[in-house]
Design an enzyme around this catalytic site. Structure first.
Site, PDB file in Angstrom:
ATOM      1  N   GLU A   1       0.819  -1.204   0.000  1.00  0.00           N
ATOM      2  CA  GLU A   1       0.000   0.000   0.000  1.00  0.00           C
ATOM      3  C   GLU A   1       0.865   1.272   0.000  1.00  0.00           C
ATOM      4  O   GLU A   1       1.720   1.456   0.871  1.00  0.00           O
ATOM      5  CB  GLU A   1      -0.949  -0.017   1.206  1.00  0.00           C
ATOM      6  CG  GLU A   1      -1.854   1.199   1.323  1.00  0.00           C
ATOM      7  CD  GLU A   1      -2.747   1.399   0.112  1.00  0.00           C
ATOM      8  OE1 GLU A   1      -3.354   0.429  -0.359  1.00  0.00           O
ATOM      9  OE2 GLU A   1      -2.824   2.548  -0.384  1.00  0.00           O
TER      10      GLU A   1
ATOM     11  N   THR B   1      -5.818   1.418  -5.403  1.00  0.00           N
ATOM     12  CA  THR B   1      -5.402   0.013  -5.206  1.00  0.00           C
ATOM     13  C   THR B   1      -6.026  -0.909  -6.243  1.00  0.00           C
ATOM     14  O   THR B   1      -5.352  -1.786  -6.797  1.00  0.00           O
ATOM     15  CB  THR B   1      -5.849  -0.504  -3.811  1.00  0.00           C
ATOM     16  OG1 THR B   1      -5.483   0.440  -2.818  1.00  0.00           O
ATOM     17  CG2 THR B   1      -5.214  -1.849  -3.501  1.00  0.00           C
TER      18      THR B   1
ATOM     19  N   HIS C   1      -1.434   3.464   4.691  1.00  0.00           N
ATOM     20  CA  HIS C   1      -2.400   4.237   3.902  1.00  0.00           C
ATOM     21  C   HIS C   1      -2.463   5.661   4.435  1.00  0.00           C
ATOM     22  O   HIS C   1      -2.345   5.873   5.643  1.00  0.00           O
ATOM     23  CB  HIS C   1      -3.775   3.567   3.993  1.00  0.00           C
ATOM     24  CG  HIS C   1      -4.744   4.042   2.953  1.00  0.00           C
ATOM     25  ND1 HIS C   1      -5.396   5.250   3.032  1.00  0.00           N
ATOM     26  CD2 HIS C   1      -5.153   3.470   1.800  1.00  0.00           C
ATOM     27  CE1 HIS C   1      -6.157   5.406   1.970  1.00  0.00           C
ATOM     28  NE2 HIS C   1      -6.034   4.343   1.200  1.00  0.00           N
TER      29      HIS C   1
ATOM     30  N   ASP D   1       1.393  -0.029  -4.939  1.00  0.00           N
ATOM     31  CA  ASP D   1       0.211   0.090  -5.810  1.00  0.00           C
ATOM     32  C   ASP D   1       0.093   1.473  -6.465  1.00  0.00           C
ATOM     33  O   ASP D   1      -0.305   1.594  -7.624  1.00  0.00           O
ATOM     34  CB  ASP D   1      -1.081  -0.299  -5.072  1.00  0.00           C
ATOM     35  CG  ASP D   1      -1.366   0.524  -3.820  1.00  0.00           C
ATOM     36  OD1 ASP D   1      -0.475   1.276  -3.361  1.00  0.00           O
ATOM     37  OD2 ASP D   1      -2.501   0.407  -3.302  1.00  0.00           O
ATOM     38  N   HIS D   2       0.470   2.533  -5.730  1.00  0.00           N
ATOM     39  CA  HIS D   2       0.356   3.909  -6.243  1.00  0.00           C
ATOM     40  C   HIS D   2       1.099   4.823  -5.273  1.00  0.00           C
ATOM     41  O   HIS D   2       1.567   4.369  -4.233  1.00  0.00           O
ATOM     42  CB  HIS D   2      -1.112   4.338  -6.378  1.00  0.00           C
ATOM     43  CG  HIS D   2      -1.919   4.072  -5.135  1.00  0.00           C
ATOM     44  ND1 HIS D   2      -1.782   4.819  -3.995  1.00  0.00           N
ATOM     45  CD2 HIS D   2      -2.823   3.095  -4.842  1.00  0.00           C
ATOM     46  CE1 HIS D   2      -2.580   4.343  -3.058  1.00  0.00           C
ATOM     47  NE2 HIS D   2      -3.218   3.273  -3.531  1.00  0.00           N
TER      48      HIS D   2
HETATM   49  C1  GP9 Z   1      -9.104  -0.518   0.620  1.00  0.00           C
HETATM   50  C2  GP9 Z   1      -7.690  -0.486   0.152  1.00  0.00           C
HETATM   51  C3  GP9 Z   1      -7.118   0.913   0.117  1.00  0.00           C
HETATM   52  O1  GP9 Z   1      -9.673  -1.800   0.611  1.00  0.00           O
HETATM   53  O2  GP9 Z   1      -7.566  -1.144  -1.052  1.00  0.00           O
HETATM   54  O3  GP9 Z   1      -7.716   1.640  -0.854  1.00  0.00           O
HETATM   55  P1  GP9 Z   1      -7.025   2.796  -1.711  1.00  0.00           P
HETATM   56  O4  GP9 Z   1      -7.590   4.067  -1.152  1.00  0.00           O
HETATM   57  O5  GP9 Z   1      -5.554   2.749  -1.565  1.00  0.00           O
HETATM   58  O6  GP9 Z   1      -7.460   2.503  -3.088  1.00  0.00           O
HETATM   59 MN    MN Z   2      -3.885   1.714  -2.260  1.00  0.00          MN
END
Ligand code: GP9
Ligand code: MN
Length: 423
Positions: free
Chosen positions: A38, A84, A199, A258-259
């Site tokens: 994440e 994500t 996050h 992921d980003h």
């Molecule tokens: C939520 C997780 C985080 O289930 O995938 O979400 P994001 O905000 O990073 O897309």
């Molecule tokens: Mn994410």
């Protein structure tokens, strides 16, 4: 219609990159373990705090080649508003997400020819693990279309307060509780673990860390270091557990950021973090790098400088598994192939290649960061637009309905039910 799909098929065939024999089928029959890291950005790898402390000591070892791991330092996220889930979409389909709206939510009923389905038909058990409710990002719908047989969502985890933070499970208890589920899968399996606790806004509970936050005048940026350090420890635990279970030598492990985690709103602090006067648009584009680690048993690793993006990972994985994807509609190319195309289209229209960064229509030389003649970017912009347009056509027209790669067995969606398995 079907004439569109013929044209697109011809295009993707012409875009195909022959696998590299040193990597082809080296992971044939092995388990696959994806780990979504994440919000992890590449600047954190090998970064040292002003007092010399490493933030991600374990990942730094992997980047240096520990545990047969290859690290791609010029790898970029290509996500849009689906965050994500957009990254997941690229990993498993090698299609681009949409320029507007999350494709998981907008196109969950489309036909896909995704990696989980490809592996399931080859006798792999397929499972996704995530410590949040299954309906988030419409995953429970999309995962069926992708061919996931099992989805271990929040229902399978101890979601008590000490284990959770904003969206769900903290990484350490998540890894701990995932291991028994993972080891209970029938081998070979295809799995993905979606980490969550690193996050935005990254603040941590005091009892979960002793790592000193940064001192860059921005609490989000400061907390990012603590939170990334916590994730590093969770991943080290994962590797320790996999070793103990005898799975490390039998599994391809792909871990990817992921980003981005720190948006342009934090550029003042990021300038301090990186020791620059300011973050320019060129710098900001470079900050879209996210880590990609690929562990391949008995293939020695280290850091490589190949440029690539999330859309390139599926063809890479399939080559490692010895699965021919020439017949598939895919828009990335195998990162290990000598014919890999080092072009990364972004959904905002920017393009990065191994030579140039095209940002807001301005072309920069990657080496110097200086503007160059805009005509130098033209061929790449044209190619990037073609890739994105064709991918959009596939998704908006649901064109895979009209096409089946040779030998592909579509998932039997009516038989998949994520409600039946109880803890
Ligand atoms: C939520 C997780 C985080 O289930 O995938 O979400 P994001 O905000 O990073 O897309
Ligand atoms: Mn994410």
């Amino acid at each position: 219609d079907s004439s569109d799909i013929n044209e697109i098929q011809n295009f993707t065939k012409s875009n195909y990159a022959e696998p590299n024999p040193s990597y082809y089928a080296k992971g044939k029959g092995m388990n696959v373990i994806y780990v979504s890291l994440e919000s992890l950005q590449s600047f954190i790898i090998n970064y040292k705090m002003p007092d010399g402390t490493e933030v991600t000591p374990f990942l730094n070892k992997l980047a240096a080649g520990a545990d047969d791991t290859t690290y791609f330092k010029n790898f970029f996220h290509q996500t849009g508003s689906g965050k994500t889930s957009d990254a997941e979409f690229m990993m498993e389909n090698s299609l681009f997400p949409l320029s507007q709206g999350p494709v998981f939510q907008m196109k969950g009923f489309n036909t896909y020819q995704a990696a989980p389905a490809m592996m399931n038909q080859r006798g792999y058990e397929t499972a996704a693990f995530h410590g949040n409710v299954k309906s988030f990002w419409n995953r429970d719908q999309m995962y069926k279309a992708l061919g996931y047989e099992r989805f271990f969502d929040s229902k399978y985890y101890d979601m008590s307060q000490k284990n959770t933070k904003n969206y769900g499970m903290k990484d350490k208890p998540f890894i701990k509780e995932t291991m028994p589920y993972l080891t209970s899968l029938k081998q070979p399996f295809y799995s993905k673990l979606i980490l969550l606790s690193n996050h935005f806004p990254f603040g941590m509970d005091k009892e979960d860390t002793t790592f000193k936050p940064g001192d860059f005048g921005d609490s989000v940026v400061n907390n990012y270091f603590q939170s990334a350090n916590y994730m590093d420890q969770a991943i080290e635990q994962l590797f320790t557990d996999l070793k103990k279970e005898g799975l490390l030598d039998k599994s391809i492990i792909i871990m990817y950021g992921d980003h981005y985690g720190l948006s342009e709103n934090h550029n003042d602090a990021m300038a301090k973090v990186l020791g620059k006067d300011q973050i320019t648009p060129f710098d900001n584009a470079q900050l879209q790098r996210v880590p990609l680690f690929i562990h391949i048993p008995k293939i020695s690793g280290g850091t490589v400088s190949t440029y690539g993006g999330e859309v390139d990972v599926r063809p890479t994985l399939m080559s490692l598994l010895g699965i021919d994807t020439k017949d598939y509609i895919q828009f990335g190319t195998d990162l290990f192939s000598k014919e890999h195309r080092q072009i990364i289209p972004f959904r905002n229209g920017d393009v990065i290649t191994n030579k140039y960064s095209i940002v807001g229509g301005v072309v920069y030389d990657n080496g110097t960061g200086k503007k160059v003649d805009s005509s130098l970017g033209k061929p790449y912009e044209t190619q990037a637009k073609k890739l994105l347009d064709y991918s959009d056509k596939v998704i908006f027209g649901d064109l895979l309905r009209f096409y089946k790669p040779k030998g592909f067995v579509p998932p039997d969606i009516s038989k998949i039910n994520y409600n039946t398995d109880q803890k």
